[in-house]
Design a protein around this motif. Structure first.
Motif, PDB file in Angstrom:
ATOM      1  N   GLY A  15       0.786  -1.225   0.000  1.00 28.85           N
ATOM      2  CA  GLY A  15       0.000   0.000   0.000  1.00 28.85           C
ATOM      3  C   GLY A  15       0.818   1.274   0.000  1.00 28.85           C
ATOM      4  N   VAL A  16       2.159   1.142  -0.052  1.00 32.30           N
ATOM      5  CA  VAL A  16       3.033   2.317  -0.062  1.00 32.30           C
ATOM      6  C   VAL A  16       3.311   2.730  -1.509  1.00 32.30           C
ATOM      7  N   PRO A  17       3.154   4.011  -1.860  1.00 32.16           N
ATOM      8  CA  PRO A  17       3.519   4.459  -3.209  1.00 32.16           C
ATOM      9  C   PRO A  17       5.038   4.323  -3.396  1.00 32.16           C
ATOM     10  N   VAL A  18       5.465   3.609  -4.424  1.00 37.05           N
ATOM     11  CA  VAL A  18       6.881   3.310  -4.623  1.00 37.05           C
ATOM     12  C   VAL A  18       7.320   3.726  -6.026  1.00 37.05           C
ATOM     13  N   GLU A  19       8.433   4.467  -6.058  1.00 38.90           N
ATOM     14  CA  GLU A  19       9.185   4.671  -7.290  1.00 38.90           C
ATOM     15  C   GLU A  19      10.507   3.938  -7.120  1.00 38.90           C
ATOM     16  N   TYR A  20      10.984   3.330  -8.197  1.00 38.35           N
ATOM     17  CA  TYR A  20      12.109   2.400  -8.093  1.00 38.35           C
ATOM     18  C   TYR A  20      13.108   2.640  -9.219  1.00 38.35           C
ATOM     19  N   ALA A  21      14.396   2.583  -8.866  1.00 36.99           N
ATOM     20  CA  ALA A  21      15.470   2.615  -9.861  1.00 36.99           C
ATOM     21  C   ALA A  21      16.504   1.564  -9.470  1.00 36.99           C
ATOM     22  N   ASN A  22      17.133   0.968 -10.469  1.00 36.57           N
ATOM     23  CA  ASN A  22      18.158  -0.044 -10.207  1.00 36.57           C
ATOM     24  C   ASN A  22      19.345   0.239 -11.124  1.00 36.57           C
ATOM     25  N   LEU A  23      20.466   0.658 -10.525  1.00 32.79           N
ATOM     26  CA  LEU A  23      21.657   1.049 -11.269  1.00 32.79           C
ATOM     27  C   LEU A  23      22.718  -0.043 -11.294  1.00 32.79           C
ATOM     28  N   ALA A  24      22.420  -1.201 -10.701  1.00 27.98           N
ATOM     29  CA  ALA A  24      23.409  -2.279 -10.586  1.00 27.98           C
ATOM     30  C   ALA A  24      23.752  -2.865 -11.953  1.00 27.98           C
ATOM     31  N   ILE A  25      25.026  -3.239 -12.111  1.00 27.76           N
ATOM     32  CA  ILE A  25      25.509  -3.860 -13.343  1.00 27.76           C
ATOM     33  C   ILE A  25      26.400  -5.040 -12.982  1.00 27.76           C
ATOM     34  N   ARG A  26      26.124  -6.158 -13.605  1.00 25.50           N
ATOM     35  CA  ARG A  26      26.873  -7.384 -13.330  1.00 25.50           C
ATOM     36  C   ARG A  26      28.376  -7.190 -13.546  1.00 25.50           C
ATOM     37  N   GLY A  27      29.160  -7.908 -12.761  1.00 23.07           N
ATOM     38  CA  GLY A  27      30.609  -7.885 -12.920  1.00 23.07           C
ATOM     39  C   GLY A  27      31.313  -6.721 -12.262  1.00 23.07           C
ATOM     40  N   ARG A  28      30.586  -5.772 -11.713  1.00 19.59           N
ATOM     41  CA  ARG A  28      31.211  -4.591 -11.163  1.00 19.59           C
ATOM     42  C   ARG A  28      31.940  -4.890  -9.850  1.00 19.59           C
ATOM     43  N   LEU A  29      33.149  -4.339  -9.734  1.00 16.57           N
ATOM     44  CA  LEU A  29      33.875  -4.356  -8.474  1.00 16.57           C
ATOM     45  C   LEU A  29      33.303  -3.271  -7.573  1.00 16.57           C
ATOM     46  N   THR A  51      24.348  -1.324 -19.520  1.00 23.90           N
ATOM     47  CA  THR A  51      23.900  -0.160 -18.772  1.00 23.90           C
ATOM     48  C   THR A  51      22.853  -0.597 -17.751  1.00 23.90           C
ATOM     49  N   ALA A  52      22.545   0.289 -16.824  1.00 25.83           N
ATOM     50  CA  ALA A  52      21.573  -0.026 -15.773  1.00 25.83           C
ATOM     51  C   ALA A  52      20.210  -0.323 -16.374  1.00 25.83           C
ATOM     52  N   LYS A  53      19.502  -1.290 -15.790  1.00 24.49           N
ATOM     53  CA  LYS A  53      18.211  -1.681 -16.361  1.00 24.49           C
ATOM     54  C   LYS A  53      17.104  -0.675 -16.037  1.00 24.49           C
ATOM     55  N   PHE A  54      17.181   0.008 -14.891  1.00 15.09           N
ATOM     56  CA  PHE A  54      16.204   1.036 -14.529  1.00 15.09           C
ATOM     57  C   PHE A  54      16.959   2.271 -14.042  1.00 15.09           C
ATOM     58  N   PRO A  55      17.515   3.066 -14.978  1.00 12.48           N
ATOM     59  CA  PRO A  55      18.363   4.190 -14.577  1.00 12.48           C
ATOM     60  C   PRO A  55      17.609   5.403 -14.047  1.00 12.48           C
ATOM     61  N   THR A  56      16.307   5.457 -14.289  1.00 10.47           N
ATOM     62  CA  THR A  56      15.481   6.556 -13.787  1.00 10.47           C
ATOM     63  C   THR A  56      14.290   5.966 -13.044  1.00 10.47           C
ATOM     64  N   TRP A  57      13.535   6.826 -12.388  1.00 12.87           N
ATOM     65  CA  TRP A  57      12.439   6.352 -11.570  1.00 12.87           C
ATOM     66  C   TRP A  57      11.374   5.634 -12.399  1.00 12.87           C
ATOM     67  N   THR A  58      10.970   4.474 -11.892  1.00 11.38           N
ATOM     68  CA  THR A  58       9.900   3.687 -12.475  1.00 11.38           C
ATOM     69  C   THR A  58       8.811   3.509 -11.434  1.00 11.38           C
ATOM     70  N   PRO A  59       7.595   4.007 -11.660  1.00 12.00           N
ATOM     71  CA  PRO A  59       6.511   3.783 -10.686  1.00 12.00           C
ATOM     72  C   PRO A  59       6.171   2.301 -10.643  1.00 12.00           C
ATOM     73  N   ILE A  60       5.958   1.785  -9.440  1.00  9.67           N
ATOM     74  CA  ILE A  60       5.621   0.376  -9.258  1.00  9.67           C
ATOM     75  C   ILE A  60       4.146   0.276  -8.882  1.00  9.67           C
ATOM     76  N   ALA A  61       3.399  -0.493  -9.661  1.00  9.06           N
ATOM     77  CA  ALA A  61       1.972  -0.670  -9.391  1.00  9.06           C
ATOM     78  C   ALA A  61       1.789  -1.614  -8.197  1.00  9.06           C
ATOM     79  N   ASP A  62       0.762  -1.314  -7.366  1.00  4.96           N
ATOM     80  CA  ASP A  62       0.508  -2.185  -6.209  1.00  4.96           C
ATOM     81  C   ASP A  62      -0.296  -3.400  -6.626  1.00  4.96           C
TER      82      ASP A  62
END
Length: 249
Positions: free
Chosen positions: A41-55, A238-249
């Motif tokens: 029930g919490v309004p969520v915006e989500y970004a994910n900047l992780a990239i495989r292999g990174r030190l 590159t990051a899969k979600f580099p900017t805010w993505t609204p997440i539906a409940d």
């Protein structure tokens, strides 16, 4: 209800490698956390900047500033797994790179969600070496935050259930959907969010892993080749979600 702006930084663990959906999308525990949070029930915006292999240093020096520019309310951080696979891994130097993350979160009023990775050592070549290194790193990280009650902790390394092969993909280094759901359950539980039913031990049939020389040919050999040639599995990604993505409940 206060909205959440949640950004995740890290390597393949946080990108979600091993939890591929039928359409080819890489999902993973961080995506699941955003979904579970929004479902509460919490309004969520989500970004994910992780990239495989990174030190860990590029995570801190490249992903952290980009994450801060998004002005998040919550930031999850995990790194060091790829560093610990290197021959001359320095656990103290890796743990010290948590300090800039702590300082940035403090300066910007961001709630830090601190994770340790899952422990793959039981089924890896040189597993005892990686077990020892991982134990040391987890201990050093906790020493640096032991006095911080404001940090959300989701430590997966000590979870012996998560070491079971049922939670791992064929390469033995990345978790499958069952593993990522268990990590997501731990993060949500640490946040005080109700965990969706079944996430602690998802009903999921893991693929049969390759054995013997077939395993080394498909997974270990290419990994060694990348190390020898100075390449990374994340090169060109590159990051899969580099900017805010609204997440539906």
């Amino acid at each position: 209800m206060e909205a959440v702006r949640y950004v995740a930084i890290g390597d393949s663990f946080t990108e979600g490698v091993g939890d591929e959906t039928p359409d080819g999308h890489v999902r993973g525990w961080a995506d699941l956390v955003a979904q579970g949070w929004a479902s509460s029930g919490v309004p969520v915006e989500y970004a994910n900047l992780a990239i495989r292999g990174r030190l860990i240093r590029p995570i801190v020096e490249e992903q952290l500033p980009a994450a801060l520019a998004l002005k998040p309310t919550h930031l999850s951080f995990n790194g060091g797994g790829n560093d610990m696979l290197r021959p001359k891994a320095d656990a103290n130097a890796i743990a010290d790179l948590l300090n800039p993350v702590l300082e940035a979160c403090d300066a910007n009023g961001i709630t830090l969600i601190l994770l340790s990775g899952a422990n793959p050592s039981a089924r890896l070549p040189l597993g005892k070496v990686f077990q020892r290194r991982g134990d040391e790193l987890v201990g050093l990280v906790e020493q640096r935050v032991a006095h911080r009650d404001d940090i959300v902790r989701a430590y997966n390394w000590p979870d012996t259930t998560l070491m079971d092969g049922r939670f791992w993909s064929e390469d033995r280094l990345h978790m499958n959907a069952r593993g990522h759901h268990r990590v997501a359950a731990r993060v949500l539980d640490s946040l005080g969010v109700e965990v969706p039913e079944g996430w602690w031990d998802l009903d999921f049939e893991a693929a049969a892993g390759k054995k013997g020389l077939a395993y080394y040919r498909e997974f270990v050999g290419p990994w060694i080749h990348r190390r020898l040639t100075g390449r990374s599995s994340g090169d060109g990604r590159t990051a899969k979600f580099p900017t805010w993505t609204p997440i539906a409940d």
